[in-house]
Enzyme design. Structure first.
Site, PDB file in Angstrom:
ATOM      1  N   LYS A   1       0.826  -1.214   0.000  1.00  0.00           N
ATOM      2  CA  LYS A   1       0.000   0.000   0.000  1.00  0.00           C
ATOM      3  C   LYS A   1       0.859   1.262   0.000  1.00  0.00           C
ATOM      4  CE  LYS A   1      -3.046  -2.915  -0.096  1.00  0.00           C
ATOM      5  NZ  LYS A   1      -3.260  -3.375  -1.460  1.00  0.00           N
TER       6      LYS A   1
ATOM      7  N   GLU B   1      -2.684   7.107   7.825  1.00  0.00           N
ATOM      8  CA  GLU B   1      -3.483   8.012   6.990  1.00  0.00           C
ATOM      9  C   GLU B   1      -4.406   8.818   7.892  1.00  0.00           C
ATOM     10  OE1 GLU B   1      -5.842   6.006   4.030  1.00  0.00           O
ATOM     11  OE2 GLU B   1      -4.092   5.152   3.039  1.00  0.00           O
TER      12      GLU B   1
ATOM     13  N   HIS C   1     -16.643  -4.758   5.543  1.00  0.00           N
ATOM     14  CA  HIS C   1     -15.694  -4.776   4.418  1.00  0.00           C
ATOM     15  C   HIS C   1     -16.050  -5.784   3.336  1.00  0.00           C
ATOM     16  CE1 HIS C   1     -13.368  -1.980   6.696  1.00  0.00           C
ATOM     17  NE2 HIS C   1     -13.215  -2.841   7.684  1.00  0.00           N
TER      18      HIS C   1
ATOM     19  N   ARG D   1      -6.917  -7.422 -10.373  1.00  0.00           N
ATOM     20  CA  ARG D   1      -7.651  -8.607 -10.842  1.00  0.00           C
ATOM     21  C   ARG D   1      -8.986  -8.184 -11.448  1.00  0.00           C
ATOM     22  NH1 ARG D   1      -8.872  -7.927  -5.319  1.00  0.00           N
ATOM     23  NH2 ARG D   1     -11.077  -7.450  -5.142  1.00  0.00           N
TER      24      ARG D   1
HETATM   25  C1  MV4 Z   1     -10.155   4.419   4.991  1.00  0.00           C
HETATM   26  C2  MV4 Z   1     -11.356   4.885   5.575  1.00  0.00           C
HETATM   27  C3  MV4 Z   1     -11.364   6.161   6.074  1.00  0.00           C
HETATM   28  N1  MV4 Z   1     -10.247   6.919   6.010  1.00  0.00           N
HETATM   29  N2  MV4 Z   1      -9.088   5.228   4.938  1.00  0.00           N
HETATM   30  C4  MV4 Z   1     -11.444  -0.145   4.497  1.00  0.00           C
HETATM   31  C5  MV4 Z   1     -10.815  -1.234   3.700  1.00  0.00           C
HETATM   32  C6  MV4 Z   1      -9.603  -0.652   3.075  1.00  0.00           C
HETATM   33  N3  MV4 Z   1      -9.481  -1.053   1.710  1.00  0.00           N
HETATM   34  C7  MV4 Z   1      -9.744   0.820   3.220  1.00  0.00           C
HETATM   35  N4  MV4 Z   1     -10.843   1.073   4.092  1.00  0.00           N
HETATM   36  C8  MV4 Z   1     -11.078   2.327   4.563  1.00  0.00           C
HETATM   37  N5  MV4 Z   1     -10.038   3.183   4.500  1.00  0.00           N
HETATM   38  C9  MV4 Z   1      -9.144   6.443   5.444  1.00  0.00           C
HETATM   39  N6  MV4 Z   1      -8.042   7.211   5.418  1.00  0.00           N
HETATM   40  C10 MV4 Z   1     -12.444   4.024   5.603  1.00  0.00           C
HETATM   41  C11 MV4 Z   1     -12.314   2.742   5.109  1.00  0.00           C
HETATM   42  C12 MV4 Z   1     -13.498   1.927   5.197  1.00  0.00           C
HETATM   43  C13 MV4 Z   1     -14.109   1.407   4.072  1.00  0.00           C
HETATM   44  C14 MV4 Z   1     -13.595   1.612   2.801  1.00  0.00           C
HETATM   45  C15 MV4 Z   1     -14.203   1.084   1.695  1.00  0.00           C
HETATM   46  C16 MV4 Z   1     -15.360   0.351   1.855  1.00  0.00           C
HETATM   47  C17 MV4 Z   1     -15.884   0.113   3.088  1.00  0.00           C
HETATM   48  C18 MV4 Z   1     -15.273   0.635   4.217  1.00  0.00           C
HETATM   49  C19 MV4 Z   1     -15.815   0.395   5.467  1.00  0.00           C
HETATM   50  C20 MV4 Z   1     -15.196   0.912   6.573  1.00  0.00           C
HETATM   51  C21 MV4 Z   1     -14.031   1.663   6.435  1.00  0.00           C
END
Ligand code: MV4
Length: 509
Positions: A116, A200, A235, A292
């Site tokens: 990442k 972050e 998620h 993918r």
């Molecule tokens: C975040 C966020 C808020 N702020 N990053 C969750 C999985 C990962 N791929 C990234 N995710 C998140 N990153 C920052 N800086 C909130 C999430 C997140 C989220 C992101 C996408 C889809 C569903 C989610 C559910 C909870 C939190």
């Protein structure tokens, strides 16, 4: 074009890839574990080879066995599907060594985007906006304290090797940092074998919107529009749609062009997805790249009129993309429901078992990508995705009406599924006017599900919760990284007999 394709996967995605093979005149080769002898993808394949015992780390996650089968069957290409080995750079590497074309990006491009922090560095160089934070792993707690103070709380600790929310911890204030640091690192070590984390700024209730990109090996890269994936539970995506009701043409273009710059910077080829978070003011922030084909690719197919799997095969075979950015136009609206064998009223407990009735929806604007059939027994060893129900309509309202109609037509007995939950989500006012964000479903579930299903912490539910947790833990153990080296299992007479027997016993067809 390829002559023979090995499909290193199972279920609905293996079926989807076999369909593309059939249309292109490619011989489709399936692999199957002991639990999948009578699975639909095996029945639909031109050839099928056993790959080992039911646990995926002894079957679908074994690169050595896949390569052995590819050689034995004379395959000139391999498609990984999604999940399992799809984002493991060792698979394209092993394919390259054997002269088998991997349908996906190079192992190098995969590696560049798998970390990442490396992906954030690439995004920075490509001028792609991202969430404020760092671009390198944080070496120790003291450093984390200084950086978190500079960024300002709340912050998120994220695993460098992460994805899917594992190794992720929100930290609201400095006094929570030490405990969250330990938790994130140990969870990351456990899940990925890499304890490194980075920081972050935490965004509250963003939307999750992803951009489909496609690149050929001649330097052509296009974006195929976005997918709105904010309706998630812990998620796990539940409903996806294209286009996003929140995205304007200007935002689509800005996100699409950013995703294309990123793909170029990474030397990316084939299908990929750039994930973004989008805030209420329509600022977008790069999150990560999925290297993918994704589960939700059909909604993009529905609004672009493109067959993404056939495109993948053509591009992997060295053909040029048959379209330029000007040729890409979006028409109508599409929405997908992921139909799972699970019980939403019982903590989403997986519900494997025999399907006694499988009555499928049809008619205008309906597509069903299924990996099951009536009489088949859903195994307990894998992700219990049964099918994806996709509706297309001229606009969002027609799409919603068709999806609701199709959900009524769909009848499944013998196992429990999450179809009733979709009817509740589709009837929800927030969902209908598109006011959703990444925490919406988790917050909404309490009112959508009957009182008995809520995680209230009441003592009467403790046993159920414990059983669900044990089942989930067992499932995760079975998903773990390929571990022990076992010799490839030879085909046995009893296994072949068993497979034939189960097929002839099935009541349909
Ligand atoms: C975040 C966020 C808020 N702020 N990053 C969750 C999985 C990962 N791929 C990234 N995710 C998140 N990153 C920052 N800086 C909130 C999430 C997140 C989220 C992101 C996408 C889809 C569903 C989610 C559910 C909870 C939190």
């Amino acid at each position: 074009m390829f002559k023979k394709l090995l499909i290193a996967n199972r279920g609905e995605i293996a079926v989807r890839i076999l369909r593309a093979c059939r249309e292109l005149g490619i011989t489709g080769v399936a692999v199957y574990s002991d639990a999948d002898r009578a699975s639909l993808h095996v029945r639909m394949a031109d050839e099928a080879y056993p790959i080992g015992p039911a646990p995926s780390r002894e079957s679908y996650l074994r690169i050595d066995k896949l390569m052995h089968i590819a050689r034995r069957a004379g395959c000139d290409a391999l498609h990984p599907g999604y999940g399992f080995l799809a984002e493991n750079p060792e698979l394209p590497r092993a394919c390259a060594e054997m002269g088998v074309t991997f349908v996906g990006p190079s192992s190098e491009a995969m590696e560049r985007l798998g970390s990442k922090t490396a992906a954030r560095e690439l995004a920075f160089r490509a001028g792609v906006p991202m969430v404020p934070g760092v671009r390198e792993p944080i070496p120790r707690l003291e450093t984390a304290r200084i950086i978190a103070g500079e960024i300002g709380y709340p912050i998120l600790l994220k695993a460098v090797a992460g994805g899917g929310g594992k190794g992720m911890r929100m930290v609201a204030s400095a006094n929570e940092l030490a405990a969250a640091w330990r938790d994130a690192a140990s969870e990351a070590l456990n899940a990925f074998g890499d304890e490194r984390v980075y920081i972050e700024k935490y965004l509250d209730r963003p939307r999750h919107i992803e951009m489909q990109i496609f690149a050929d090996s001649h330097g052509n890269v296009v974006y195929l529009g976005e997918r709105e994936c904010s309706v998630q539970r812990r998620h796990q995506k539940v409903i996806e749609e294209a286009p996003s009701p929140f995205v304007t043409p200007e935002l689509r273009r800005a996100m699409g062009e950013a995703a294309v710059r990123l793909a170029r910077e990474a030397g990316y080829t084939n299908a990929g997805t750039a994930e973004f978070l989008v805030d209420a003011s329509r600022n977008f922030y790069f999150l990560e790249v999925n290297t993918r084909l994704q589960v939700e690719h059909p909604v993009t197919e529905a609004v672009t009129g493109l067959d993404l799997v056939k495109l993948q095969l053509r591009v992997a075979a060295g053909e040029r993309l048959p379209i330029t950015q000007q040729d890409v136009s979006l028409r109508g609206h599409a929405m997908e429901c992921r139909i799972y064998a699970e019980d939403p009223e019982n903590h989403f407990f997986p519900w494997p078992g025999q399907i006694t009735l499988w009555r499928t929806p049809h008619g205008p604007g309906i597509r069903l990508d299924e990996g099951v059939y009536a009489g088949w027994t859903v195994p307990g060893e894998y992700d219990p995705l049964l099918a994806k129900l996709i509706a297309w309509g001229a606009d969002r309202a027609e799409t919603l009406a068709r999806l609701e109609r199709a959900l009524e037509e769909l009848q499944i007995t013998g196992i429990r599924t999450n179809t009733a939950l979709f009817q509740k989500i589709l009837a929800d006012a927030d969902f209908q006017n598109g006011s959703i964000h990444t925490r919406w479903l988790d917050e909404r579930l309490a009112s959508l599900l009957p009182a008995s299903a809520k995680d209230s912490g009441a003592s009467s539910e403790t046993l159920e919760i414990r059983v669900a947790m044990i089942a989930a833990a067992l499932w995760h153990v079975n998903q773990a990284n390929p571990a022990g080296e076992h010799p490839p299992q030879p085909t046995s007479q009893w296994r072949d007999d068993g497979r034939r027997e189960q097929i002839s016993r099935t009541p349909d067809r």
